[in-house]
Enzyme design. Structure first.
Site, PDB file in Angstrom:
ATOM      1  CG  HIS A  48      -1.666  -1.251   1.435  1.00  0.00           C
ATOM      2  ND1 HIS A  48      -2.835  -1.573   0.791  1.00  0.00           N
ATOM      3  CD2 HIS A  48      -1.361  -2.325   2.221  1.00  0.00           C
ATOM      4  CE1 HIS A  48      -3.230  -2.785   1.177  1.00  0.00           C
ATOM      5  NE2 HIS A  48      -2.337  -3.267   2.036  1.00  0.00           N
ATOM      6  CB  SER A  69      13.619  22.201 -14.394  1.00  0.00           C
ATOM      7  OG  SER A  69      12.881  23.401 -14.466  1.00  0.00           O
ATOM      8  CE  LYS A 103      12.097  19.160 -10.229  1.00  0.00           C
ATOM      9  NZ  LYS A 103      10.844  19.749 -10.631  1.00  0.00           N
ATOM     10  CD  GLU A 108       8.879  11.932 -14.684  1.00  0.00           C
ATOM     11  OE1 GLU A 108       8.904  12.328 -13.516  1.00  0.00           O
ATOM     12  OE2 GLU A 108       9.010  12.696 -15.659  1.00  0.00           O
TER      13      GLU A 108
END
Ligand code: ARG
Length: 458
Positions: free
Chosen positions: A156, A277, A283, A290
């Site tokens: 979970h 970024s 970043k 992804e």
């Protein structure tokens, strides 16, 4: 008017050509189409349709086209041809005149396309297997470099029980091994050659289908001509293999994205597989992971699209089936890219072993060990459970782990507790108690890892 213009008085409209022509995408099959044609020319020569000399002329012209196809030198765009089959045949006619016009004797584009596509799938199957092996090996080697690392295991997405990092790696190795075996199973099933099935009913020429199959490296010929030209279940199975494997990659990507997050901070990824970024200089984003997750959409979509395309088709060939290719080409290409990038990403994983251990310790996963320790000292389990619960409560109040309480503090709850308790509360002790086959203890994990390492080296 293409190769079938005899009974037509008008040419195709531009719009019809746009919907009908497959050359813009089936040009990928050029090499398979030419190799199929070479074998076909031999077969019809044997059946008496061509002289030996004619066959040799055809074969050498086809070989020239094959070299051009391999060097990416065929000029598809200027041809205006409908599909790769008519393109190759026209190129042959241009070279050899009437002799080129003999090649299609006894053959149909229906058995031709079925053969070409099977060859393409078979050939890609081999290279996809190599891609799968590469990511599997990358995981095994990463596990080997980080044998000792322990991190939290989750259910979970809540910390549940600590596991060894190699155990996490080997979970995906198992999935990848099944992905590989699925491809092997598919190969065994699809390894039959449609050529010689004609448009749908077979051919009148006495061709040796066994020999054709052998020359094109198929195990045997397809046994039913209607089936041979009209089913695409091997493409569906390949798309299912791609989808299942992409689902596995996506779950691995999701784990790694989480491990890489500022919140978890378990791993860092290499610069070569992350991006920055445009606005925020600090970043370093896990874009490769992804995209591995994101590309599942189109791969699963291709499987679904082909299932729907095929579902209502009467036997045998229907032009709907031309829609089998773009989705499959794209899915296989994306799958290949994702497998390769997954291996690159895994190679760059660096673990923060202190941080993973720290996280694994949180959540009082060793409370049961505390109780078992007291049981070993002669305290009944129910009482031991109660004492351990009280210790956890005290630790929570002080915002500490159990093992960070002093011996005096622990002894407040039971005078049976001695200095040896700390060894029992150790993370490794906790993990290594799960020494059952398939568990996360050192013994089964390292045995499994060593077996994988051996299989890489052999
Ligand atoms: N381009 C077609 C396809 O991909 C080849 C077969 C065409 N056959 C036909 N009878 N029109 O399916």
């Amino acid at each position: 008017m293409g190769l079938w213009g005899g009974r037509f008085q008008e040419g195709s409209s531009n719009m019809f050509k746009q919907v009908n022509d497959s050359l813009p995408f089936d040009r990928i099959l050029a090499s398979q189409d030419i190799r199929g044609s070479i074998v076909w020319s031999r077969a019809i020569a044997k059946a008496g349709v061509l002289t030996t000399e004619e066959q040799q002329q055809l074969e050498s012209a086809l070989n020239e086209l094959l070299s051009k196809a391999d060097a990416d030198e065929l000029d598809f765009d200027a041809s205006g041809e409908e599909d790769i089959h008519s393109f190759i045949e026209s190129a042959l006619i241009e070279k050899l005149g009437d002799l080129g016009r003999k090649l299609h004797t006894g053959r149909s584009r229906n058995d031709q396309v079925a053969t070409d596509f099977r060859l393409w799938c078979k050939e890609h199957l081999e290279s996809l297997k190599d891609d799968l092996i590469a990511i599997k090996n990358a995981l095994v080697l990463s596990a080997d470099r980080n044998r000792k690392v322990i991190l939290p295991g989750y259910t979970h997405l809540q910390r549940a029980q600590p596991v060894r990092y190699p155990h996490w790696c080997l979970a995906y190795v198992e999935m990848l091994k099944r992905d590989i075996s699925r491809l092997q199973d598919l190969l065994a099933r699809m390894n039959q050659c449609p050529l010689g099935s004609g448009a749908l009913a077979g051919t009148v020429y006495a061709i040796d289908r066994q020999e054709i199959a052998e020359q094109l490296s198929f195990a045997s010929p397809c046994v039913n001509s209607l089936d041979a030209v009209s089913d695409r279940d091997y493409v569906l199975e390949l798309l299912f293999c791609a989808s299942t494997s992409m689902m596995h990659l996506s779950r691995m990507a999701e784990d790694l994205i989480f491990f890489n997050s500022g919140e978890a901070g378990f791993i860092t990824l290499g610069d070569a597989v992350t991006s920055g970024s445009s606005l925020m200089p600090q970043k370093k984003n896990p874009d490769a992971l992804e995209l591995m997750r994101g590309k599942c959409g189109r791969v699963f979509g291709s499987l679904q699209a082909l299932l729907v395309t095929m579902k209502g088709l009467p036997l045998a060939y229907n032009k709907d089936m031309q829609e089998d290719k773009e989705g499959a080409f794209d899915a296989v290409n994306q799958w290949h890219i994702c497998l390769c990038i997954a291996a690159e990403v895994v190679d760059t994983i660096e673990l923060d072993a202190e941080r993973t251990a720290q996280a694994a310790k949180q959540g009082y996963a060793n409370a049961t060990e505390m109780a078992d320790y007291l049981v070993a000292k002669g305290i009944p389990f129910r009482t031991a459970h109660d004492i351990s619960g009280q210790i956890v409560l005290a630790a929570i109040e002080q915002n500490k782990a159990i093992e960070n309480l002093t011996l005096e503090e622990l002894q407040n709850f039971s005078s049976e507790i001695e200095d040896d308790v700390y060894a029992v509360l150790e993370l490794e002790y906790l993990v290594d108690k799960r020494n059952i086959l398939g568990g996360t203890g050192a013994q089964p994990v390292f045995a499994a890892l060593d077996a994988e390492l051996k299989s890489i080296k052999s």
